[in-house]
Design an enzyme around this catalytic site. Structure first.
Site, PDB file in Angstrom:
ATOM      1  N   ARG A 258      -5.779   9.993  -5.756  1.00  0.00           N
ATOM      2  CA  ARG A 258      -6.397  10.906  -6.708  1.00  0.00           C
ATOM      3  C   ARG A 258      -5.405  11.125  -7.845  1.00  0.00           C
ATOM      4  O   ARG A 258      -4.191  11.223  -7.620  1.00  0.00           O
ATOM      5  CB  ARG A 258      -6.705  12.259  -6.046  1.00  0.00           C
ATOM      6  CG  ARG A 258      -7.898  12.241  -5.100  1.00  0.00           C
ATOM      7  CD  ARG A 258      -9.217  12.015  -5.825  1.00  0.00           C
ATOM      8  NE  ARG A 258     -10.369  12.043  -4.925  1.00  0.00           N
ATOM      9  CZ  ARG A 258     -10.924  10.967  -4.376  1.00  0.00           C
ATOM     10  NH1 ARG A 258     -10.427   9.767  -4.614  1.00  0.00           N
ATOM     11  NH2 ARG A 258     -11.977  11.076  -3.591  1.00  0.00           N
TER      12      ARG A 258
ATOM     13  N   LEU B  48       0.483   6.908   4.772  1.00  0.00           N
ATOM     14  CA  LEU B  48       0.152   5.763   5.648  1.00  0.00           C
ATOM     15  C   LEU B  48      -0.950   6.205   6.617  1.00  0.00           C
ATOM     16  O   LEU B  48      -0.712   6.500   7.782  1.00  0.00           O
ATOM     17  CB  LEU B  48       1.388   5.278   6.417  1.00  0.00           C
ATOM     18  CG  LEU B  48       1.161   4.002   7.228  1.00  0.00           C
ATOM     19  CD1 LEU B  48       1.116   2.781   6.314  1.00  0.00           C
ATOM     20  CD2 LEU B  48       2.251   3.819   8.290  1.00  0.00           C
ATOM     21  N   GLY B  49      -2.179   6.258   6.095  1.00  0.00           N
ATOM     22  CA  GLY B  49      -3.343   6.585   6.912  1.00  0.00           C
ATOM     23  C   GLY B  49      -4.166   5.320   7.083  1.00  0.00           C
ATOM     24  O   GLY B  49      -3.625   4.217   7.176  1.00  0.00           O
ATOM     25  N   ARG B  50      -5.483   5.485   7.093  1.00  0.00           N
ATOM     26  CA  ARG B  50      -6.370   4.321   7.306  1.00  0.00           C
ATOM     27  C   ARG B  50      -6.196   3.297   6.180  1.00  0.00           C
ATOM     28  O   ARG B  50      -5.979   2.109   6.427  1.00  0.00           O
ATOM     29  CB  ARG B  50      -7.842   4.792   7.362  1.00  0.00           C
ATOM     30  CG  ARG B  50      -8.196   5.542   8.620  1.00  0.00           C
ATOM     31  CD  ARG B  50      -9.573   6.155   8.493  1.00  0.00           C
ATOM     32  NE  ARG B  50      -9.581   7.204   7.475  1.00  0.00           N
ATOM     33  CZ  ARG B  50      -9.737   8.500   7.743  1.00  0.00           C
ATOM     34  NH1 ARG B  50      -9.953   8.900   8.970  1.00  0.00           N
ATOM     35  NH2 ARG B  50      -9.719   9.391   6.774  1.00  0.00           N
ATOM     36  N   ILE B  51      -6.302   3.751   4.916  1.00  0.00           N
ATOM     37  CA  ILE B  51      -6.212   2.806   3.799  1.00  0.00           C
ATOM     38  C   ILE B  51      -4.770   2.335   3.628  1.00  0.00           C
ATOM     39  O   ILE B  51      -4.515   1.151   3.380  1.00  0.00           O
ATOM     40  CB  ILE B  51      -6.747   3.454   2.499  1.00  0.00           C
ATOM     41  CG1 ILE B  51      -8.221   3.829   2.677  1.00  0.00           C
ATOM     42  CG2 ILE B  51      -6.586   2.507   1.319  1.00  0.00           C
ATOM     43  CD1 ILE B  51      -8.799   4.677   1.547  1.00  0.00           C
TER      44      ILE B  51
ATOM     45  N   GLU C 299     -10.077  12.453 -14.919  1.00  0.00           N
ATOM     46  CA  GLU C 299     -11.077  11.390 -15.067  1.00  0.00           C
ATOM     47  C   GLU C 299     -12.491  11.967 -15.152  1.00  0.00           C
ATOM     48  O   GLU C 299     -12.746  13.023 -14.571  1.00  0.00           O
ATOM     49  CB  GLU C 299     -10.968  10.386 -13.910  1.00  0.00           C
ATOM     50  CG  GLU C 299     -11.231  10.941 -12.537  1.00  0.00           C
ATOM     51  CD  GLU C 299     -11.031   9.889 -11.446  1.00  0.00           C
ATOM     52  OE1 GLU C 299      -9.950   9.291 -11.359  1.00  0.00           O
ATOM     53  OE2 GLU C 299     -11.979   9.682 -10.673  1.00  0.00           O
TER      54      GLU C 299
ATOM     55  N   ASP D 147      -5.888   3.503 -10.574  1.00  0.00           N
ATOM     56  CA  ASP D 147      -7.348   3.472 -10.413  1.00  0.00           C
ATOM     57  C   ASP D 147      -7.929   4.873 -10.605  1.00  0.00           C
ATOM     58  O   ASP D 147      -9.141   5.028 -10.700  1.00  0.00           O
ATOM     59  CB  ASP D 147      -7.690   2.960  -9.003  1.00  0.00           C
ATOM     60  CG  ASP D 147      -9.185   2.776  -8.781  1.00  0.00           C
ATOM     61  OD1 ASP D 147      -9.857   2.237  -9.696  1.00  0.00           O
ATOM     62  OD2 ASP D 147      -9.693   3.175  -7.713  1.00  0.00           O
TER      63      ASP D 147
ATOM     64  N   HIS E  74     -11.604   3.921 -11.613  1.00  0.00           N
ATOM     65  CA  HIS E  74     -11.912   4.397 -10.250  1.00  0.00           C
ATOM     66  C   HIS E  74     -12.937   3.476  -9.549  1.00  0.00           C
ATOM     67  O   HIS E  74     -14.049   3.892  -9.234  1.00  0.00           O
ATOM     68  CB  HIS E  74     -12.440   5.846 -10.281  1.00  0.00           C
ATOM     69  CG  HIS E  74     -12.325   6.557  -8.965  1.00  0.00           C
ATOM     70  ND1 HIS E  74     -12.099   7.902  -8.851  1.00  0.00           N
ATOM     71  CD2 HIS E  74     -12.414   6.101  -7.683  1.00  0.00           C
ATOM     72  CE1 HIS E  74     -12.065   8.252  -7.574  1.00  0.00           C
ATOM     73  NE2 HIS E  74     -12.251   7.164  -6.834  1.00  0.00           N
ATOM     74  N   VAL E  75     -12.513   2.242  -9.358  1.00  0.00           N
ATOM     75  CA  VAL E  75     -13.413   1.250  -8.750  1.00  0.00           C
ATOM     76  C   VAL E  75     -12.951   0.840  -7.344  1.00  0.00           C
ATOM     77  O   VAL E  75     -13.408  -0.155  -6.814  1.00  0.00           O
ATOM     78  CB  VAL E  75     -13.540  -0.021  -9.641  1.00  0.00           C
ATOM     79  CG1 VAL E  75     -14.248   0.303 -10.934  1.00  0.00           C
ATOM     80  CG2 VAL E  75     -12.167  -0.659  -9.906  1.00  0.00           C
ATOM     81  N   GLY E  76     -12.062   1.646  -6.739  1.00  0.00           N
ATOM     82  CA  GLY E  76     -11.481   1.278  -5.441  1.00  0.00           C
ATOM     83  C   GLY E  76     -12.489   0.807  -4.412  1.00  0.00           C
ATOM     84  O   GLY E  76     -12.281  -0.202  -3.735  1.00  0.00           O
TER      85      GLY E  76
END
Ligand code: NAP
Ligand code: 8YV
Length: 325
Positions: free
Chosen positions: A231, A152-155, A260, A255, A278-280
């Site tokens: 990741r 539970l950080g920024r994102i 990858e 994602d 990986h299009v986040g």
């Protein structure tokens, strides 16, 4: 005196070269016919590196003793050994904040796709199967579900903000408890046992490798949905394949992948996995904002000797540098 020399080892978003124009001489290493010869010839001149994701470690920095800053494109910097950089007096910067909403939107999209089987339903329509009958009801719904956020950080917070209006309750597991209203779990396995959506948003790297393993997937259980926008290394991908195949968990939305852009071949055939390349953060406005923050870090450092967004491993070094001004 000539302009400071900045090394770009591989191609990056065009905003980076544009923003640096006139402020430095940029070496585009991948365009050089003999990159090693260029590095050797310019080793005492190159003072900064702008990087888009290649590995940067102690031995690489030892070849460039004049470098004092590595400005990385992206908030995750697991390909950079930031401690080895700090030991060598090199500050590392990343691009936090400017991509939170974009990545959180992607996470929500993946969650909706996985819960409501939207890609599968679309494939059903395109295959002409609707003529034979309606797409089967999905076992899961978004509403009333419990989400455990690993990181539970920024994102993670931006994701929590988005799912609350869906009636999804939020809990989290970080190494440290935060001053927030969500339930905190000191144990990841315990949180997995209590929730039915596990949302992964922690940094990658050695310290988080395979944190989500067979035991955590078993705890998540047969109604459990795993979403990974962090990741691929955080999840034991073989254990995930096994858990999806045996219905140990219900489904997954991914994602990111352990190797990858290679994707585990079994994931490609599993119908209960939703897969994105990986299009986040992959929109033009957000990638431009990330490129601009790389530029702002470098320009601020070149002009004033201070970076804007150093990574935590560089904090002590930055304090020392600003104290000696
Ligand atoms: P952030 O603000 O630093 O948040 C990371 C959170 O993870 C922190 O709350 C931290 O809390 C927790 N954490 C770190 N190590 C942990 C561990 N070993 N066990 C449990 N919790 C741990 O980072 P962010 O800006 O939200 O970005 C998170 C990650 O998302 C990035 O590092 C990157 O890998 C990934 N990402 C992916 C995409 C994409 O395109 N898919 C885009 C952007 C970012 P504690 O320090 O208290 O543990
Ligand atoms: C980008 C990311 O895909 O910021 C990150 O950590 O994973 C993404 O935003 C990546 O940085 C592109 O190089």
């Amino acid at each position: 005196m000539g302009l400071p020399v900045v090394l770009m080892p591989g191609p990056m978003h065009p905003a980076v070269a544009q923003g640096l124009e006139g402020h430095c001489e940029l070496i585009r290493l991948w365009e050089e016919s003999d990159p090693d010869a260029v590095l050797a010839a310019r080793r005492d001149e190159i003072v900064a590196v702008a990087t888009g994701g290649g590995r940067i470690d102690g031995p690489f920095l030892d070849r460039l003793p004049a470098v004092r800053i590595v400005a990385s494109f992206g908030v995750g910097y697991d390909r950079i050994d930031a401690n080895a950089a700090a030991e060598r007096g090199v500050v590392v910067t990343n691009t936090p904040g400017v991509l939170d909403d974009e990545v959180a939107d992607t996470a929500l999209g993946l969650l909706l796709m996985a819960v409501r089987e939207l890609p599968q339903a679309e494939r059903y329509l395109r295959a002409g199967k609707w003529q034979d009958g309606p797409y089967p009801l999905t076992r899961a719904t978004m509403h009333g579900r419990r989400m455990g956020i690993l990181g539970l950080g920024r994102i993670g917070q931006a994701i929590a903000d988005r799912v609350t209006p869906f009636g999804i309750s939020v809990a989290y597991h970080n190494r440290r408890r935060k001053d927030v209203g969500y339930r905190y779990y000191p144990s990841l396995a315990e949180m997995a046992r209590d929730v039915d959506i596990l949302m992964i948003v922690i940094p990658g790297g050695d310290s988080t490798r395979h944190l989500v393993d067979a035991e955590v997937l078993q705890a998540l259980g047969p109604d459990g949905i795993l979403i990974n926008v962090s990741r691929g290394s955080v999840v034991d991908e073989q254990a995930l394949v096994d858990a999806l195949r045996t219905n140990t968990i219900l489904s997954a939305g991914l994602d990111v992948f352990e190797h990858e852009p290679k994707v585990h071949p079994d994931l490609l055939t599993l119908q209960n996995a939703v897969l994105l390349p990986h299009v986040g953060s992959a929109t033009m406005p957000t990638r431009t904002a990330m490129g601009n923050l790389v530029v702002d870090n470098l320009r601020n450092w070149l002009a004033h000797g201070t970076p804007l967004t150093p990574v935590p491993e560089s904090a002590e070094l930055v304090r020392r540098l600003s104290g000696s001004e």
